[in-house]
Structure formats: structure tokens, C-alpha cells
Design an enzyme around this catalytic site. Sequence first.
Site, PDB file in Angstrom:
ATOM      1  N   ASP A  69      -6.288  -7.215  -8.600  1.00 34.57           N
ATOM      2  CA  ASP A  69      -6.857  -6.602  -7.392  1.00 34.57           C
ATOM      3  C   ASP A  69      -7.888  -5.577  -7.817  1.00 34.57           C
ATOM      4  O   ASP A  69      -7.752  -4.920  -8.847  1.00 34.57           O
ATOM      5  CB  ASP A  69      -5.770  -5.985  -6.508  1.00 34.57           C
ATOM      6  CG  ASP A  69      -5.014  -4.856  -7.182  1.00 34.57           C
ATOM      7  OD1 ASP A  69      -5.408  -3.687  -7.025  1.00 34.57           O
ATOM      8  OD2 ASP A  69      -4.005  -5.143  -7.867  1.00 34.57           O
ATOM      9  N   GLU A 155       0.401   4.138   0.583  1.00 33.10           N
ATOM     10  CA  GLU A 155       0.917   4.916  -0.541  1.00 33.10           C
ATOM     11  C   GLU A 155       1.042   6.405  -0.236  1.00 33.10           C
ATOM     12  O   GLU A 155       1.538   7.160  -1.063  1.00 33.10           O
ATOM     13  CB  GLU A 155      -0.001   4.758  -1.756  1.00 33.10           C
ATOM     14  CG  GLU A 155      -0.289   3.328  -2.144  1.00 33.10           C
ATOM     15  CD  GLU A 155      -1.305   3.249  -3.279  1.00 33.10           C
ATOM     16  OE1 GLU A 155      -1.224   4.092  -4.203  1.00 33.10           O
ATOM     17  OE2 GLU A 155      -2.173   2.363  -3.241  1.00 33.10           O
TER      18      GLU A 155
END
Length: 258
Positions: A69, A155
Site C-alpha cells: 500500500d 488509526e
Amino acid sequence: MKPFAKLLAASAIAGGALFHLAAPSNATPSNAAPSNAAPSNTAQSNAAQSNVAPSKAADAPRPLPQGVDVSTFDRGVDWGGGRLAFGIAKATEGTGHDDATFAANWAKIRQNGLVRGAYHYGHPKNDPVREADHFLSAVTSAGLQPGDLLMLDLETTDGRSGHQVNEWAKRWLERVQQKTGVKAFFYSSWSFAQEHGDGLGGYPLWVAHYGKAAGRVTAPSPWKQWTIHQYASTDHDHNVSRLAADQLRGLGYNPSQR
């Protein structure tokens, strides 16, 4: 995962992973073959008679599909090197930030025949619907094709309570599914996912856990199984999928389901 604030996010994920090094036990992926076992007496006898050693090919674990990613902080990804099965690119963050490299990465991943995914870095301080719509606008403008994966990278709490973060994630994921028919992936560190994932077990899980070897991680509650494991962050973020490429595409965009 390379969020807008790269160093802070990397520290958050690594911290969560290290905190839970002893939490999840090692698990063999479902698509891995059994571990090597000694041949039976019959097999040994047959091999001795034929002077051919028993084959160990059937006992060797099947390699898991690899992927990376990327975001604007990544350069030099070889999408056409033949090593990767999938690629995931950062598209957006918050309500107004577009990743400058998304369109190019999005095109290159498809040009090289890889399964491709787009992710949004979420901020619970903002309205989840506005953030989801911002993400979908960027992805559809770049070209949303059948089999493309959609992902929420969560996150940070932005100072919100655990319940508020959980409700924010639910609303974001619901909005994306309403607009596209896709059950988007939920991405986070192992610890963050366990703390804030209540009620999200029906969405595919992309979990970051650097304390476990590739594919050797158990899913945090409430998930029964992980789909993608991010196991390292070196030159790029490295991942494996427990699903084959065609199975991954089956979790992606399908115009007939809109």
C-alpha cells in the site's frame, strides 16, 4: 499505511503492534497446506523399492498473495515486477485532502493487472458522511471499476471516546455501502481494531501487526478472520492476503449490486 502525518501514524501502528506481541497466537492461514509430516511406513517402503524419495511438494505451504500500500510518501514501486498480486493506494484524508499520487498509482495498479484498492484516512473529529462522500468523489473521478476494493484507514481517535469512534466508523462504512454496494475494508492496528471494532465484524478486516510473520496473525475481536495482514513497513508497507486475487476482487465494487 502512509497517512498524511507519516511518522505519527507509523508510530501509532507499530506501537499498537508491539503492545500486543504476545496477545494473538500464531495461526496457520486457511489456504496453507498442512505442515510437513513424516511419511507413513507404506510410503517409506514404496519409496525404498523405487529408489525415489517421497515428494514433499504437497506438504509445502502455499505462498500467500503479496501486496503493497502506498501514498504520496512512497516512490519507486515496481507495479509490473510480477511479484505483487494487489496494490492499495491512499486516495483521501479527512474532508479536504486528496493524495497527490493517487490517480497515477490507481491507473498503474490496474494497467499491471493487479487487484487494486483505495483507502481513506479517517478523522473522527469530522462528520463521517462528509468524509465518506469526499473519498467516493475522488475514487469515482479516478475511475471505479468492477472488483476495486474500498477501505477505511482508522488509526486516531481525535480525542473522541471509544464509543464515539466506533459509531463514527459504523456511519462511514454504512455510507460507502449505501452509495456503492461495497462493504469496505476496515484497516487499523491489531490493538486499535480490537478496542474500536465493536459491531464491525461483518466488514473485511485489513489488520496491521508487525510483531507477527506474514500471515501468522489471528484476528482481533469481533472479527473471526482477517483478510489482509500488513506485516512490515520498510521501503513500503508490505501485506499478504489470505484470499486469492479473484476472491479479493469478489469483495470489491460490483455495479449490479448498487
